[in-house]
Design a protein around this motif. Structure first.
Motif, short mmCIF file in Angstrom:
data_model
loop_
_atom_site.label_atom_id
_atom_site.label_comp_id
_atom_site.label_asym_id
_atom_site.label_seq_id
_atom_site.Cartn_x
_atom_site.Cartn_y
_atom_site.Cartn_z
N ILE A 13 42.68 57.66 54.53
CA ILE A 13 42.39 59.07 54.81
C ILE A 13 41.10 59.17 55.62
CG2 ILE A 13 42.05 61.35 53.80
CD1 ILE A 13 43.36 60.33 51.25
N PRO A 14 41.19 59.41 56.93
CA PRO A 14 39.97 59.69 57.71
C PRO A 14 39.41 61.06 57.33
CG PRO A 14 41.84 59.06 59.12
CD PRO A 14 42.39 59.38 57.77
N CYS A 15 38.09 61.15 57.24
CA CYS A 15 37.44 62.40 56.84
C CYS A 15 36.31 62.72 57.82
CB CYS A 15 36.86 62.29 55.43
SG CYS A 15 38.04 61.82 54.16
N TYR A 16 36.26 63.96 58.27
CA TYR A 16 35.15 64.40 59.12
C TYR A 16 34.77 65.83 58.73
CZ TYR A 16 32.42 65.65 63.24
OH TYR A 16 31.41 66.08 64.08
N ASN A 17 33.62 65.96 58.11
CA ASN A 17 33.13 67.27 57.64
C ASN A 17 34.15 67.96 56.75
OD1 ASN A 17 30.74 66.90 59.07
ND2 ASN A 17 31.42 68.09 60.84
N GLU A 18 34.59 67.27 55.72
CA GLU A 18 35.63 67.79 54.82
C GLU A 18 35.08 68.08 53.43
OE1 GLU A 18 38.24 68.77 55.94
OE2 GLU A 18 38.98 67.53 57.58
N ALA A 19 33.80 68.41 53.32
CA ALA A 19 33.21 68.68 52.01
C ALA A 19 33.88 69.87 51.31
CB ALA A 19 31.70 68.93 52.15
N LYS A 20 34.27 70.89 52.07
CA LYS A 20 34.87 72.07 51.47
C LYS A 20 36.25 71.77 50.88
CE LYS A 20 32.48 75.51 54.32
NZ LYS A 20 32.64 76.61 55.31
N VAL A 21 36.99 70.91 51.53
CA VAL A 21 38.35 70.64 51.07
C VAL A 21 38.40 69.47 50.08
CG1 VAL A 21 39.10 68.90 52.78
CG2 VAL A 21 40.74 70.60 51.94
N ASP A 48 34.67 58.00 56.19
CA ASP A 48 33.84 59.10 56.65
C ASP A 48 33.46 58.85 58.11
OD1 ASP A 48 32.12 61.22 56.94
OD2 ASP A 48 30.44 60.23 55.95
N ASP A 49 33.98 59.69 59.00
CA ASP A 49 33.80 59.50 60.44
C ASP A 49 32.55 60.22 60.94
OD1 ASP A 49 34.30 58.75 63.07
OD2 ASP A 49 35.74 60.38 63.42
N GLY A 50 31.40 59.84 60.36
CA GLY A 50 30.13 60.41 60.81
C GLY A 50 29.96 61.87 60.48
N SER A 51 30.34 62.28 59.28
CA SER A 51 30.24 63.69 58.89
C SER A 51 28.79 64.15 58.82
CB SER A 51 30.91 63.90 57.52
OG SER A 51 32.28 63.60 57.58
N HIS A 52 28.60 65.46 59.07
CA HIS A 52 27.26 66.05 58.99
C HIS A 52 27.07 66.85 57.71
CE1 HIS A 52 26.73 64.80 63.09
NE2 HIS A 52 27.75 65.54 63.51
N ASP A 53 28.09 66.95 56.88
CA ASP A 53 27.97 67.67 55.62
C ASP A 53 27.92 66.67 54.46
OD1 ASP A 53 30.55 66.74 55.47
OD2 ASP A 53 31.51 68.72 55.48
N ASP A 54 28.37 67.07 53.29
CA ASP A 54 28.26 66.21 52.10
C ASP A 54 29.53 65.38 51.85
OD1 ASP A 54 25.72 67.22 51.59
OD2 ASP A 54 26.51 68.88 50.39
N ILE A 69 39.36 53.79 44.36
CA ILE A 69 38.87 54.50 45.53
C ILE A 69 37.88 53.62 46.28
CG2 ILE A 69 37.80 56.60 46.39
CD1 ILE A 69 40.44 56.98 44.82
N ARG A 70 38.08 53.50 47.58
CA ARG A 70 37.17 52.72 48.42
C ARG A 70 36.65 53.61 49.54
NH1 ARG A 70 38.39 46.83 51.28
NH2 ARG A 70 36.22 46.44 51.92
N GLY A 71 35.33 53.71 49.65
CA GLY A 71 34.73 54.54 50.68
C GLY A 71 34.11 53.72 51.79
N ILE A 72 34.26 54.18 53.02
CA ILE A 72 33.69 53.53 54.20
C ILE A 72 33.03 54.61 55.05
CG2 ILE A 72 34.14 52.15 56.27
CD1 ILE A 72 36.74 51.21 54.80
N ALA A 73 31.77 54.42 55.40
CA ALA A 73 31.05 55.38 56.25
C ALA A 73 30.78 54.75 57.60
CB ALA A 73 29.74 55.79 55.58
N LEU A 74 31.21 55.41 58.67
CA LEU A 74 30.92 54.94 60.01
C LEU A 74 29.53 55.40 60.44
CD1 LEU A 74 34.35 55.52 61.81
CD2 LEU A 74 33.59 53.61 60.39
N SER A 75 28.94 54.68 61.39
CA SER A 75 27.56 54.95 61.78
C SER A 75 27.41 56.28 62.52
CB SER A 75 27.04 53.82 62.66
OG SER A 75 27.82 53.69 63.84
N VAL A 310 30.40 50.20 61.01
CA VAL A 310 30.35 50.67 59.62
C VAL A 310 28.91 50.73 59.15
CG1 VAL A 310 31.00 50.13 57.24
CG2 VAL A 310 32.64 49.75 59.11
N ARG A 311 28.51 51.89 58.64
CA ARG A 311 27.17 52.08 58.12
C ARG A 311 27.06 51.69 56.65
NH1 ARG A 311 26.64 57.58 57.75
NH2 ARG A 311 26.67 57.54 55.47
N ASP A 312 28.11 52.00 55.90
CA ASP A 312 28.07 51.75 54.46
C ASP A 312 29.50 51.66 53.93
OD1 ASP A 312 27.11 51.38 51.93
OD2 ASP A 312 26.30 53.40 51.68
N ASN A 313 29.68 50.86 52.88
CA ASN A 313 30.98 50.82 52.21
C ASN A 313 30.83 50.26 50.80
OD1 ASN A 313 30.54 48.11 52.69
ND2 ASN A 313 32.48 47.77 53.76
#
Length: 313
Positions: A13-21, A48-54, A69-75, A310-313
């Motif tokens: 599941i790619p995510c970009y600024n999806e804190a609300k959903v 997380d594709d470089g989101s600016h929210d939470d 659940i596995r999380g990956i944050a892109l730079s 990848v920034r973090d995972n």
């Protein structure tokens, strides 16, 4: 052949600024995993594709509560297609499903996809029967895009399907072996072949938040689709140039005929000159622009830069 029941299934599941959903997504995934956990070993890969929210904080909290659940944050934001490619790289399942975080593609359809995979399909497309909550313009342009892309050379593109699909491990490995920088994954999946199947569903309105696909991004996406899978625009530019030359030649023949038949001047005025200059100038610019589009993509491809960091995972 597809694997038997009890195999590992990854949901990317790619995510970009999806804190609300995200709370809605988490609830939907919990229900899905509860219905599947008796038959499948599940893994959820959230990118997380470089989101600016939470969004990343939500992903970390979810991963801390559930070891599936596995999380990956892109730079930074690398685009949906590159974020999806990242999730595919990290997915370990025998069957891999991609879905968007906005819940427009209902997770319960995944059960039907897995059934098709059990029957032997390597790629299971989710085909939209309707698109609820979207404007007439969005529905019309989406329908036109698939038809035009197929007509221009992307003949393997499945009409009315998006990135909501299931792939077997061998199909995914084939996809990952393709090193395109400008990635149009929908077309690439169709190009690799293998046995396919489809499931049909009604696309729902976005659960919360706003769409990230602006008109500019949609046009860029369409451009990548056409240029990645067809050289027809180059041929059309050539044919248009030939057509313009024939038109101007026919006009010159007409002028000469008028001169010999009625004594009309070979140079009736500025209109003739303006016509020739405009037609040839416009065609030159068009041809150079189309060639530049292809050349620019070749240049970016030859640089060999990674699709993401990848920034973090």
């Amino acid at each position: 052949m597809a694997e038997a029941a009890g195999s590992a299934v990854s949901i990317v599941i790619p995510c970009y600024n999806e804190a609300k959903v995200f709370p809605h997504l988490r609830e939907a995934l919990a229900s899905l995993m509860e219905s599947l956990e008796s038959d499948w070993d599940l893994e959820i890969v959230l990118v997380d594709d470089g989101s600016h929210d939470d969004t990343w904080e939500h992903i970390c909290s979810y991963a801390a509560d559930d070891d599936r659940i596995r999380g990956i944050a892109l730079s930074r934001n690398f685009s949906h297609q590159n974020a999806l490619s990242c999730g595919y790289q990290f997915a370990t399942g025998d069957a891999i499903v991609c879905m968007d975080a906005d819940l427009q593609d209902p997770p319960e359809v995944i059960t039907e996809m897995l059934g098709k995979w059990r029957e032997g399909a390597d790629v299971v497309y989710a085909v939209r029967e309707s698109r609820e909550g979207e404007s007439v313009f969005k529905r019309w342009t989406a329908a036109a895009f698939y038809r035009i892309a197929r007509a221009l050379g992307a003949e393997h593109l499945k009409a009315d399907s998006g990135d909501f699909r299931l792939m077997s491990r061998r199909a995914l490995d084939a996809l990952l072996s393709m090193p395109e920088y400008h990635r149009f994954i929908r077309g690439m999946v169709g190009w690799i072949g293998f046995k396919t199947s489809t499931v049909r569903y009604r696309r729902k309105p976005r659960k919360a938040g706003e769409t990230k696909y602006t008109l500019r991004k949609m046009l860029r996406f369409a451009s990548d689709a056409i240029v990645s899978f067809s050289i027809l625009p180059l041929r059309l530019a050539y044919l248009a140039a030939v057509g313009s030359c024939l038109f101007v030649l026919a006009y010159l023949v007409y002028v000469v005929a008028m001169h010999w038949a009625f004594g009309a001047s070979l140079v009736p005025g500025w209109t003739s000159l303006l016509l020739v200059v405009t037609v040839f100038g416009g065609m030159n610019l068009l041809c150079v622009g189309i060639m530049g589009e292809y050349l620019g993509r070749t240049y970016e491809q030859t640089k060999g830069r990674p699709l993401y960091f990848v920034r973090d995972n």
